[in-house]
Design an enzyme around this catalytic site. Structure first.
Site, mmCIF file in Angstrom:
data_model
loop_
_atom_site.group_PDB
_atom_site.id
_atom_site.type_symbol
_atom_site.label_atom_id
_atom_site.label_comp_id
_atom_site.label_asym_id
_atom_site.label_seq_id
_atom_site.Cartn_x
_atom_site.Cartn_y
_atom_site.Cartn_z
ATOM 1 N N ARG A 1 -7.263 14.722 -2.225
ATOM 2 C CA ARG A 1 -7.663 13.327 -2.280
ATOM 3 C C ARG A 1 -9.092 13.173 -2.788
ATOM 4 O O ARG A 1 -9.575 12.041 -2.904
ATOM 5 C CB ARG A 1 -7.605 12.756 -0.866
ATOM 6 N N ARG B 1 4.895 -1.903 6.701
ATOM 7 C CA ARG B 1 5.411 -0.555 6.981
ATOM 8 C C ARG B 1 5.611 -0.322 8.480
ATOM 9 O O ARG B 1 4.798 -0.719 9.300
ATOM 10 C CB ARG B 1 4.438 0.499 6.431
ATOM 11 N N LYS C 1 4.783 7.549 -1.587
ATOM 12 C CA LYS C 1 4.763 9.023 -1.584
ATOM 13 C C LYS C 1 5.630 9.584 -0.450
ATOM 14 O O LYS C 1 6.493 10.428 -0.680
ATOM 15 C CB LYS C 1 3.315 9.534 -1.447
ATOM 16 N N ARG D 1 1.427 1.742 12.194
ATOM 17 C CA ARG D 1 0.214 2.565 12.225
ATOM 18 C C ARG D 1 -1.017 1.682 12.410
ATOM 19 O O ARG D 1 -1.108 0.609 11.826
ATOM 20 C CB ARG D 1 0.097 3.359 10.914
ATOM 21 N N ARG E 1 -8.946 1.247 2.704
ATOM 22 C CA ARG E 1 -8.284 2.443 2.169
ATOM 23 C C ARG E 1 -8.063 2.335 0.664
ATOM 24 O O ARG E 1 -8.152 3.332 -0.052
ATOM 25 C CB ARG E 1 -6.961 2.678 2.902
HETATM 26 P P1 ADP Z 1 2.682 6.252 0.979
HETATM 27 O O1 ADP Z 1 3.199 7.497 1.636
HETATM 28 O O2 ADP Z 1 2.426 6.424 -0.492
HETATM 29 O O3 ADP Z 1 1.489 5.669 1.677
HETATM 30 P P2 ADP Z 1 5.185 5.037 1.907
HETATM 31 O O4 ADP Z 1 6.209 5.944 1.353
HETATM 32 O O5 ADP Z 1 4.911 5.086 3.349
HETATM 33 O O6 ADP Z 1 3.825 5.159 1.065
HETATM 34 O O7 ADP Z 1 5.621 3.544 1.520
HETATM 35 C C1 ADP Z 1 4.854 2.428 1.955
HETATM 36 C C2 ADP Z 1 5.789 1.301 2.398
HETATM 37 O O8 ADP Z 1 6.496 0.780 1.262
HETATM 38 C C3 ADP Z 1 6.874 1.740 3.381
HETATM 39 O O9 ADP Z 1 7.063 0.676 4.290
HETATM 40 C C4 ADP Z 1 8.114 1.965 2.510
HETATM 41 O O10 ADP Z 1 9.319 1.687 3.229
HETATM 42 C C5 ADP Z 1 7.904 0.943 1.394
HETATM 43 N N1 ADP Z 1 8.375 1.425 0.081
HETATM 44 C C6 ADP Z 1 8.296 2.676 -0.422
HETATM 45 N N2 ADP Z 1 8.769 2.734 -1.688
HETATM 46 C C7 ADP Z 1 9.147 1.464 -2.001
HETATM 47 C C8 ADP Z 1 9.713 0.857 -3.186
HETATM 48 N N3 ADP Z 1 9.956 1.576 -4.292
HETATM 49 N N4 ADP Z 1 9.964 -0.466 -3.143
HETATM 50 C C9 ADP Z 1 9.693 -1.196 -2.031
HETATM 51 N N5 ADP Z 1 9.160 -0.689 -0.895
HETATM 52 C C10 ADP Z 1 8.884 0.630 -0.871
HETATM 53 P P1 ADP Z 2 -1.489 6.782 3.106
HETATM 54 O O1 ADP Z 2 -0.826 7.536 2.026
HETATM 55 O O2 ADP Z 2 -0.664 5.690 3.666
HETATM 56 O O3 ADP Z 2 -2.864 6.320 2.770
HETATM 57 P P2 ADP Z 2 -1.833 9.221 4.747
HETATM 58 O O4 ADP Z 2 -0.850 9.365 5.832
HETATM 59 O O5 ADP Z 2 -1.725 10.118 3.576
HETATM 60 O O6 ADP Z 2 -1.787 7.692 4.350
HETATM 61 O O7 ADP Z 2 -3.306 9.366 5.326
HETATM 62 C C1 ADP Z 2 -3.730 8.627 6.463
HETATM 63 C C2 ADP Z 2 -5.204 8.917 6.727
HETATM 64 O O8 ADP Z 2 -5.371 10.322 7.036
HETATM 65 C C3 ADP Z 2 -6.150 8.657 5.567
HETATM 66 O O9 ADP Z 2 -6.581 7.308 5.514
HETATM 67 C C4 ADP Z 2 -7.302 9.632 5.884
HETATM 68 O O10 ADP Z 2 -8.137 9.104 6.914
HETATM 69 C C5 ADP Z 2 -6.572 10.822 6.461
HETATM 70 N N1 ADP Z 2 -6.217 11.805 5.415
HETATM 71 C C6 ADP Z 2 -4.961 12.195 5.038
HETATM 72 N N2 ADP Z 2 -5.007 13.107 4.057
HETATM 73 C C7 ADP Z 2 -6.331 13.313 3.796
HETATM 74 C C8 ADP Z 2 -7.045 14.135 2.879
HETATM 75 N N3 ADP Z 2 -6.400 14.942 1.994
HETATM 76 N N4 ADP Z 2 -8.400 14.093 2.900
HETATM 77 C C9 ADP Z 2 -9.058 13.314 3.779
HETATM 78 N N5 ADP Z 2 -8.457 12.507 4.656
HETATM 79 C C10 ADP Z 2 -7.104 12.497 4.675
#
Ligand code: ADP
Ligand code: ADP
Ligand code: ZN
Length: 215
Positions: free
Chosen positions: A88, A127, A13, A160, A171
């Site tokens: 979420r 990541r 995302k 992170r 998660r």
């Molecule tokens: P999210 O915001 O959904 O948690 P991220 O965008 O941070 O996910 O992506 C998670 C990890 O996967 C990051 O280290 C990113 O560089 C990698 N990543 C994202 N999209 C792809 C893809 N299409 N193929 C391989 N790795 C990816």
């Molecule tokens: P990822 O997509 O990698 O899971 P985010 O950066 O979106 O991570 O979120 C990291 C953390 O922040 C989540 O595990 C949660 O603890 C908190 N968080 C983020 N967005 C929300 C939300 N909409 N509601 C509740 N907690 C949230």
């Protein structure tokens, strides 16, 4: 235009968000990024949120909803917004449905990025994130040009706390129990678009563009 990026942690995302925001001139709202900066700054919100984030659990709805409510009132959101990581829970989605009409907006499309679970674990544990601008990298899928240095701003990269294997597993469970119900919620409102997130970063971007261009 109001778009939502939905999908499990690690789906890509944050990686896709930058391009979408740029292509369609949208304000970017990432609740995770807002919460992480509150934790870093040690604000009252950050102090409350931290305990949940460290455990891989969701921050309580009432805290997150307040963040989004005030963020949507900022002037850059007039042209439209991209929500990443919000809603979420069904409660958060219901809240959004209630407040959006006041801002003259509606949810135009929910982009659901789907990725296989073993790939999610690999992506999250590899990541790395820029401590300055928040750009995401991956040790092998998207390495920075210079080791541990952000391509965009030169900031240091870090891992992170919640990207440890143990917290990642928690998660993913939280996603299944609390966030997956949103798939039916938005499907029934006929705004859900499924994106195959197992593809490489550019192919995922092309799929998203094909959907949004048609809106
Ligand atoms: P999210 O915001 O959904 O948690 P991220 O965008 O941070 O996910 O992506 C998670 C990890 O996967 C990051 O280290 C990113 O560089 C990698 N990543 C994202 N999209 C792809 C893809 N299409 N193929 C391989 N790795 C990816
Ligand atoms: P990822 O997509 O990698 O899971 P985010 O950066 O979106 O991570 O979120 C990291 C953390 O922040 C989540 O595990 C949660 O603890 C908190 N968080 C983020 N967005 C929300 C939300 N909409 N509601 C509740 N907690 C949230
Ligand atoms: Zn950076």
């Amino acid at each position: 235009m109001l778009l939502i990026l939905l999908g499990p942690p690690g789906a890509g995302k944050g990686t896709q968000a930058g391009q979408v925001v740029e292509d369609y001139g949208l304000a970017y709202i990432s609740t995770g990024a807002i919460l992480r900066s509150a934790v870093k700054e040690g604000t009252a919100l950050g102090q409350k949120a931290r305990q949940y984030m460290d455990l891989g659990q969701l921050v309580p709805d009432e805290l997150v909803v307040e963040i989004v409510k005030s963020r949507l009132q900022e002037s850059d959101c007039e042209k439209g917004a991209l929500l990443d990581g919000f809603p979420r829970t069904v409660e958060q989605a219901s809240f959004l449905e209630k407040v959006l009409p006041e801002t003259g907006k509606k949810v135009d499309c929910v982009l659901l990025i789907e990725v296989k679970e073993n790939e999610l674990i690999e992506r999250l544990t590899g990541r790395r994130v820029c401590s300055e601008c928040g750009t995401n990298y991956h040790l092998s899928h998207k390495p920075p040009k210079v080791r541990n240095v952000c391509d965009e701003c030169g900031g240091d990269l870090y891992q992170r706390d919640d990207d440890s294997l143990e917290t990642v597993k928690e998660r993913l469970e939280v996603y299944k129990s609390q966030t997956e119900p949103l798939i039916d919620f938005y499907n029934s409102r006929e705004v859900l678009a499924r994106i195959d997130g197992n593809q490489d970063i550019d192919s995922v971007r092309d799929q998203i563009k094909a959907v949004v261009d048609k809106l």
